[in-house]
Scaffold this active site. Structure first.
Site, short mmCIF file in Angstrom:
data_model
loop_
_atom_site.label_atom_id
_atom_site.label_comp_id
_atom_site.label_asym_id
_atom_site.label_seq_id
_atom_site.Cartn_x
_atom_site.Cartn_y
_atom_site.Cartn_z
N ASP A 64 0.86 -1.43 0.14
CA ASP A 64 -0.17 0.08 0.02
C ASP A 64 0.56 1.38 -0.38
OD1 ASP A 64 -2.86 0.35 0.44
OD2 ASP A 64 -1.77 2.34 1.20
N TYR A 85 -3.61 11.18 1.11
CA TYR A 85 -3.94 11.12 -0.80
C TYR A 85 -4.05 12.24 -0.94
CZ TYR A 85 -5.19 6.27 0.62
OH TYR A 85 -5.45 5.00 1.01
N HIS A 87 -4.62 -7.51 -0.43
CA HIS A 87 -4.12 -6.90 -0.16
C HIS A 87 -3.54 -6.17 1.37
CE1 HIS A 87 -2.81 -2.08 -1.16
NE2 HIS A 87 -3.45 -1.88 0.14
#
Ligand SMILES: *[C@@H]1O[C@H](CO)[C@@H](O)[C@H](O)[C@H]1NC(C)=O
Length: 455
Positions: free
Chosen positions: A223, A373, A428
């Protein structure tokens, strides 16, 4: 005389070009300051000091009061996890959290490994640092930094730490592990200024590793941890001995990636696509596109207005748990969207999942974690996107990763891809879901690197 000058010029030119080429592959950065207000004049405190996770009655009472005040919403019939976290199952998770989950016990578990903090660029950076108890004669512990992502934390690596630092198998390598919290996540202080992106995190972690006395080390990430460790390799390719990642989406849809996606189905050999690649890339392109729209709404919110939605999550433990744990369901397996309980406890325990949620809740870090982000998407042209990675790289390809990345795509960015392993199980959050498999792949990869360096 003339020829000598000519030769000199040519040789000089070649050396210049080689150096220039090499230089252009090293990412540049400048020191930042993320503390409150301007950079202070006095010298910075560079000490590292032990830290312990703590809790209090007040903290738990406040949490329980808020949980008790949650307002359940019936979920739609037959909606499972397709509309987001299933509300009826959420009641079960919340009831477990309120009545059975023992945060004090989990705090003890967190403190099982030594934690530290140190101030870098004006903010307190938290990390877990585990040295092996025993190192086989004639060998050294191998330093490894492991970087988490969103919505995870350093805790994702707790299952791998014993396998890395006190392996039971004799042929396994013995590691000294550092798991930092990205600034703004968990016990690392949040930056107080705009602009803190993955390159800044990478620079700060280099400073951390230097402060801990490591001249060279290995790095692992998934990630955001993938991007942060990739940036670390780009910033100091001599310091990062090699890089192991389990996530590596193409950073830009370059010509090769685009062409291979368009033509690869019909000319797989041309792009080195295997049957696994074909199976995972081409359910059909529309489906691939639709899926990516269905699953990336969170990203759009976080990349634009993190402080708005984040505020609600920071006030509501139940909302926060739903928001975080929905990802642990869908990102572990997309099929889990069709299960009423999101398949959450098939791969994880509620204790581990809620511990990760509690790390976000008790530190109040959801907004700063979402801002990462925003900082990422505010600079599409960042130089790191264009620069390839030259350090030896290992890629662990887990079958349920968000996006399948064929070898060719990984090689576009990582020019020295040494291993590309098809893993048998996992999604993930692979380090947390399949610690054993992950550690095996890290071992195989680093053995290969060490062997190569020895030659
Ligand atoms: C932003 O993140 C994406 C992955 O989500 C990455 O591919 C890209 O390189 C990042 N861009 C910048 C400027 O950091």
């Amino acid at each position: 005389m003339f020829t000598e000058v000519l030769i000199g010029l040519v040789v000089g030119g070649i050396i210049f070009l080689v150096v220039l080429r090499r230089k252009s592959h090293v990412l540049k950065t400048e020191d930042g300051w993320w503390g409150v207000g301007p950079v202070p004049d006095d010298e910075q405190d560079t000490t590292t000091y032990p830290f312990k996770v703590t809790t209090s009655d007040a903290e738990l009472e406040d949490l329980n009061r808020r949980i008790d005040q949650t307002r359940p919403v019936p979920s739609l019939e037959d909606s499972q996890f397709n509309y987001g976290f299933n509300s009826e199952y959420l009641e079960k998770v919340v009831s477990y959290w309120r009545n059975d989950f023992d945060w004090r016990r989990q705090v003890d578990k967190l403190n099982k490994y030594p934690h530290f903090k140190t101030n870098i660029e004006g903010i307190d950076v938290h990390y877990v640092h585990v040295k092996p108890k025993q190192i086989p004669d004639g060998t050294n512990a191998i330093p490894l930094i492991m970087v988490h992502g969103w919505p995870g934390s350093f805790y994702e690596f707790y299952g791998t730490i014993p396998l890395l630092t006190e392996p039971s198998e004799r042929q396994s390598l013995v590691f000294e592990v550092v798991c930092p919290s990205i600034p703004g996540y968990g016990y690392s202080e949040a930056p107080h200024k705009k602009g803190f992106d993955s390159v800044c995190a990478a620079r700060i972690f280099h400073k951390l590793m230097r402060r801990l006395g490591f001249q060279q080390f290995y790095a692992h990430g998934g990630d955001w941890g993938w991007l942060v460790t990739t940036n670390m390799a780009q910033l100091e390719p001599k310091t990062v001995k090699a890089l192991h990642v389990n996530f590596a989406p193409p950073s830009k849809p370059g010509l090769t990636v685009t062409l291979s996606l368009l033509l690869g189905r019909h000319f797989p050999k041309l792009f080195g696509f295997t049957s696994v690649d074909l199976e995972r890339l081409y359910p059909c392109l529309e489906k691939l596109f639709l899926e990516s729209i269905k699953e990336t709404g969170y990203m759009h919110i976080q990349a634009t207005k993190p402080d708005t939605a984040g505020r609600a999550l920071n006030d509501s433990p139940v909302g926060l748990a739903a928001y975080i744990l929905e990802k642990f369901s869908t990102w572990t397996s997309q099929d889990f969207r069709n299960l009423v309980d999101g398949g959450l406890t098939r791969k994880f325990s509620l204790d581990d999942l809620l511990t990760n949620v509690m790390i976000y809740w008790t530190t109040g870090c959801i907004i700063p974690s979402m801002r990462f982000y925003k900082e990422n998407f505010s600079r599409l042209d960042s130089p790191h996107v264009k620069i390839p990675v030259s350090v030896p790289t290992g890629f662990a390809c887990f079958p349920n990763e968000l996006m399948h990345t064929p070898k060719l795509w990984v090689q576009q960015k990582f020019h020295n891809l040494l291993t590309y392993t098809h893993m048998t199980r996992g999604g993930h959050f692979a380090a947390m879901e399949e610690p054993q498999l992950m550690v095996e792949d890290i071992n195989n990869f680093i053995k290969k690197v060490e062997k190569m360096k020895a030659q």
